[in-house]
Write an enzyme that holds these catalytic residues in place. Structure first.
Site, mmCIF file in Angstrom:
data_model
loop_
_atom_site.group_PDB
_atom_site.id
_atom_site.type_symbol
_atom_site.label_atom_id
_atom_site.label_comp_id
_atom_site.label_asym_id
_atom_site.label_seq_id
_atom_site.Cartn_x
_atom_site.Cartn_y
_atom_site.Cartn_z
ATOM 1 N N TRP A 36 0.826 -1.212 0.000
ATOM 2 C CA TRP A 36 0.000 0.000 0.000
ATOM 3 C C TRP A 36 0.859 1.260 0.000
ATOM 4 O O TRP A 36 0.565 2.217 -0.705
ATOM 5 C CB TRP A 36 -0.947 -0.038 1.176
ATOM 6 C CG TRP A 36 -2.064 0.970 1.196
ATOM 7 C CD1 TRP A 36 -2.581 1.572 2.298
ATOM 8 C CD2 TRP A 36 -2.837 1.472 0.087
ATOM 9 N NE1 TRP A 36 -3.618 2.421 1.948
ATOM 10 C CE2 TRP A 36 -3.786 2.380 0.593
ATOM 11 C CE3 TRP A 36 -2.788 1.250 -1.290
ATOM 12 C CZ2 TRP A 36 -4.690 3.064 -0.227
ATOM 13 C CZ3 TRP A 36 -3.700 1.927 -2.119
ATOM 14 C CH2 TRP A 36 -4.632 2.814 -1.579
ATOM 15 N N ALA B 195 -3.942 -2.425 -3.413
ATOM 16 C CA ALA B 195 -2.716 -1.870 -3.972
ATOM 17 C C ALA B 195 -2.420 -2.468 -5.339
ATOM 18 O O ALA B 195 -1.939 -1.770 -6.253
ATOM 19 C CB ALA B 195 -1.551 -2.134 -3.012
ATOM 20 N N SER C 171 -7.170 -9.625 -0.773
ATOM 21 C CA SER C 171 -7.247 -9.260 0.644
ATOM 22 C C SER C 171 -6.491 -10.272 1.500
ATOM 23 O O SER C 171 -6.866 -11.441 1.567
ATOM 24 C CB SER C 171 -8.715 -9.198 1.082
ATOM 25 O OG SER C 171 -8.808 -9.179 2.491
ATOM 26 N N LYS D 264 -13.625 -3.323 9.189
ATOM 27 C CA LYS D 264 -13.940 -4.190 8.052
ATOM 28 C C LYS D 264 -12.970 -5.362 7.961
ATOM 29 O O LYS D 264 -13.302 -6.412 7.396
ATOM 30 C CB LYS D 264 -13.967 -3.387 6.749
ATOM 31 C CG LYS D 264 -12.692 -2.621 6.432
ATOM 32 C CD LYS D 264 -11.670 -3.418 5.668
ATOM 33 C CE LYS D 264 -10.385 -2.650 5.501
ATOM 34 N NZ LYS D 264 -9.343 -3.413 4.781
ATOM 35 N N ASN E 288 -6.487 -10.325 4.698
ATOM 36 C CA ASN E 288 -7.374 -10.732 5.790
ATOM 37 C C ASN E 288 -8.306 -11.856 5.330
ATOM 38 O O ASN E 288 -8.525 -12.830 6.053
ATOM 39 C CB ASN E 288 -8.174 -9.529 6.298
ATOM 40 C CG ASN E 288 -7.304 -8.557 7.060
ATOM 41 O OD1 ASN E 288 -6.962 -8.776 8.207
ATOM 42 N ND2 ASN E 288 -6.918 -7.463 6.404
ATOM 43 N N LYS F 137 -4.702 0.992 8.770
ATOM 44 C CA LYS F 137 -6.042 0.633 9.225
ATOM 45 C C LYS F 137 -5.952 -0.301 10.421
ATOM 46 O O LYS F 137 -5.575 -1.458 10.272
ATOM 47 C CB LYS F 137 -6.830 -0.035 8.092
ATOM 48 C CG LYS F 137 -7.041 0.873 6.884
ATOM 49 C CD LYS F 137 -7.699 0.150 5.721
ATOM 50 C CE LYS F 137 -7.872 1.080 4.528
ATOM 51 N NZ LYS F 137 -8.487 0.391 3.376
#
Length: 336
Positions: free
Chosen positions: A12, A141, A255, A192, A257, A106
């Protein structure tokens, strides 16, 4: 043209550095590892984080934090939540002029439950800060560096600083909105990741779109419920930094996560998953922090609670899903 210090050369941080470089700004990019600095400067690549991407000549990497932040009036922080305080302490020592501090991380601090902007304000002297701005939203990203259409939000207690950041980043593929609700923008970006972990977990268990839709919808309700308790505008959670980020993080293999949750759902140990991801999985630490924060504030967050039990109490994921589905009947809207 502006001279911008970007702290953090992960996926990122590198992607945002590329946006700034595309906008004609001169970027000094700080990375901890010498070998990564040499790769960026000599080969113009960052293969571990962003394979097959050519890095702009307007970006110069360095291991020397002091040299990167010296004389800069714009500092963009893109490091993991657990590193925010230590990096900001160093930055505070090295700053030579008053700067606008922008962060694109985040998370929530585990020990204090503080948002990242609050941590920055505690570690960087007020006399050295023009303002603190947060940048957040649905933004892989891997897609940003390919210059694919992306929209994000910036927020600050200082409206002028938010508009300044908007103009700094905005271009034909990277659209930037402003939002005065910094609490909601930061909490949406952090919360999130919890729901993305849970979405990956349900996929790893073999459940389909019905489960994912239910999880995302009720997850958004949990996010909004806690955000309201902390003073956020509930409408923010329907925007880019809430619903938008939730969609992109819960539905894409980009993602980390989601990928971590998927592996846990497949039966892998959460600690081993976090250790072997190769990138920080913010959602794991955020789940721990938010679980305790919700209990402290008496906010009901059943998805977060069950995920916490899976991650930290070795609860069987299928049992966690069963307990979520077996809760007493509720009124949907009143319970939002």
């Amino acid at each position: 043209m502006k001279e911008v210090a970007v702290l953090g050369a992960g996926s990122w941080g590198t992607a945002l550095a590329m946006v700034l470089a595309d906008n004609g700004h001169k970027v000094s990019l700080w990375a901890r590892r010498k070998e990564l600095v040499e790769e960026i400067n000599q080969r113009r690549t960052n293969e571990h984080y962003l394979p097959n991407i050519k890095i702009s000549e307007n970006i110069v990497a360095s291991c020397e934090l002091k040299e990167v932040v010296k004389d800069k009036d714009i500092i963009l922080i893109v490091v993991p939540t657990k590193a925010i305080r230590s990096v900001c302490k160093e930055v505070n020592n090295y700053m030579t002029k008053k700067a606008t501090i922008i962060h694109a991380s985040k998370g929530i601090e585990l020990e204090t439950y503080k948002r990242i902007s609050e941590m920055i304000e505690e570690e960087i002297d007020a006399k050295k800060r023009e303002a603190v701005v947060v940048l957040s939203g649905p933004s892989h990203a891997e897609e940003v560096v390919k210059r694919e259409p992306t929209s994000v939000t910036v927020s600050s207690l200082n409206l002028y600083a938010a508009k300044f950041a908007q103009q700094l980043f905005m271009n034909h593929y990277f659209r930037v909105y402003t939002n005065a609700d910094i609490i909601g923008v930061e909490m949406g970006g952090a919360l999130k990741n919890i729901i993305a972990l849970a979405a990956g977990l349900t996929n790893g268990l073999g459940y389909g779109d019905n489960a994912k839709a239910a999880l995302m919808t009720r997850g958004l309700a949990e996010m909004t419920r806690l955000g309201k308790k902390l003073g956020a505008n509930p409408l923010t959670f329907s925007g880019l930094s809430g619903l938008g980020d939730l969609i992109v993080t819960c539905t894409s293999v980009h993602s980390r996560n989601w990928r971590a949750g998927h592996m846990i759902g497949k039966g892998h140990d959460p600690k081993e998953v976090a250790k072997n991801m190769g990138m920080v999985v913010e959602g794991i630490r955020t789940t721990e922090a938010v679980y305790h924060l919700a209990k402290k504030l008496n906010v009901e967050m059943p998805i977060t609670s069950q995920l916490y039990a899976v991650l930290f109490e070795r609860k069987d994921p299928r049992e966690a899903v069963f307990e979520l589905m077996s809760r007493v009947g509720k009124e949907e809207i009143l319970d939002a």
